[in-house]
Scaffold this motif. Structure first.
Motif, PDB file in Angstrom:
ATOM      1  N   UNK A  60      36.336  44.035  37.320  1.00 36.20           N
ATOM      2  CA  UNK A  60      37.090  45.285  37.277  1.00 36.20           C
ATOM      3  C   UNK A  60      37.174  45.971  38.796  1.00 36.20           C
ATOM      4  N   UNK A  61      36.335  45.722  39.683  1.00 35.71           N
ATOM      5  CA  UNK A  61      36.483  45.921  40.894  1.00 35.71           C
ATOM      6  C   UNK A  61      37.483  45.474  41.739  1.00 35.71           C
ATOM      7  N   UNK A  62      37.528  44.019  41.450  1.00 33.10           N
ATOM      8  CA  UNK A  62      38.790  43.465  42.221  1.00 33.10           C
ATOM      9  C   UNK A  62      40.085  43.404  41.380  1.00 33.10           C
ATOM     10  N   UNK A  63      39.993  43.449  40.194  1.00 35.49           N
ATOM     11  CA  UNK A  63      41.144  43.624  39.246  1.00 35.49           C
ATOM     12  C   UNK A  63      41.995  42.064  39.103  1.00 35.49           C
ATOM     13  N   UNK A  64      43.143  42.216  38.440  1.00 34.92           N
ATOM     14  CA  UNK A  64      44.035  40.915  38.298  1.00 34.92           C
ATOM     15  C   UNK A  64      45.162  41.205  39.168  1.00 34.92           C
ATOM     16  N   UNK A  65      45.911  40.107  39.314  1.00 38.71           N
ATOM     17  CA  UNK A  65      46.899  40.298  40.263  1.00 38.71           C
ATOM     18  C   UNK A  65      48.239  39.067  39.715  1.00 38.71           C
ATOM     19  N   UNK A  66      49.425  39.513  39.567  1.00 38.41           N
ATOM     20  CA  UNK A  66      50.397  38.577  39.136  1.00 38.41           C
ATOM     21  C   UNK A  66      50.372  37.670  40.241  1.00 38.41           C
TER      22      UNK A  66
END
Length: 123
Positions: A60-66
């Motif tokens: 959750x600290x990094x997140x997801x990216x398209x």
């Protein structure tokens, strides 16, 4: 000339069938075989970057990216984010999913079972 026994014929057939199944079902490729979209050579330097892949970090600290990059330095993930500036070797990961830190338990599980049967084999 010696004759082939039924036992040796069957054991040879089992080995060939197991090799075919491992290659077809589990997606094994011989060393150096290419996969569409991937570089045919392994990174040569101490660091490399996976460019423009769809990144699913599960952090959750990094997140997801398209679309993002994953910088790997040595044996650790140094950075994750879009358009990373680096002089590291580039590996094109477009049209691929990059999951930094994921351990592929499916592959490790079946490889462990095969190591008991084929201790000197290359997986």
């Amino acid at each position: 000339m010696s004759s082939i026994s039924r036992r040796s014929l069957l054991s040879g057939s089992v080995v060939l069938a197991a090799g075919s199944l491992a290659g077809g079902i589990f997606g094994c490729r011989p060393r150096g075989a290419s996969q569409p979209g991937l570089s045919s050579t392994a990174p040569t330097g101490d660091s490399f970057v996976l460019k423009t892949g769809t990144v699913i970090s599960m952090d959750p600290n990094v997140g997801d990216f398209d679309t993002a990059d994953v910088l790997i330095e040595g044996s650790r993930i140094a950075a994750v984010g879009p358009d990373l500036e680096t002089s590291a070797q580039v590996i094109d990961a477009s049209d691929m999913i990059v999951m930094p830190g994921l351990i592929d338990t499916h592959r490790h599980m079946w490889q462990g079972a095969l190591r008991n049967v084929l201790p000197d084999g290359l997986l």
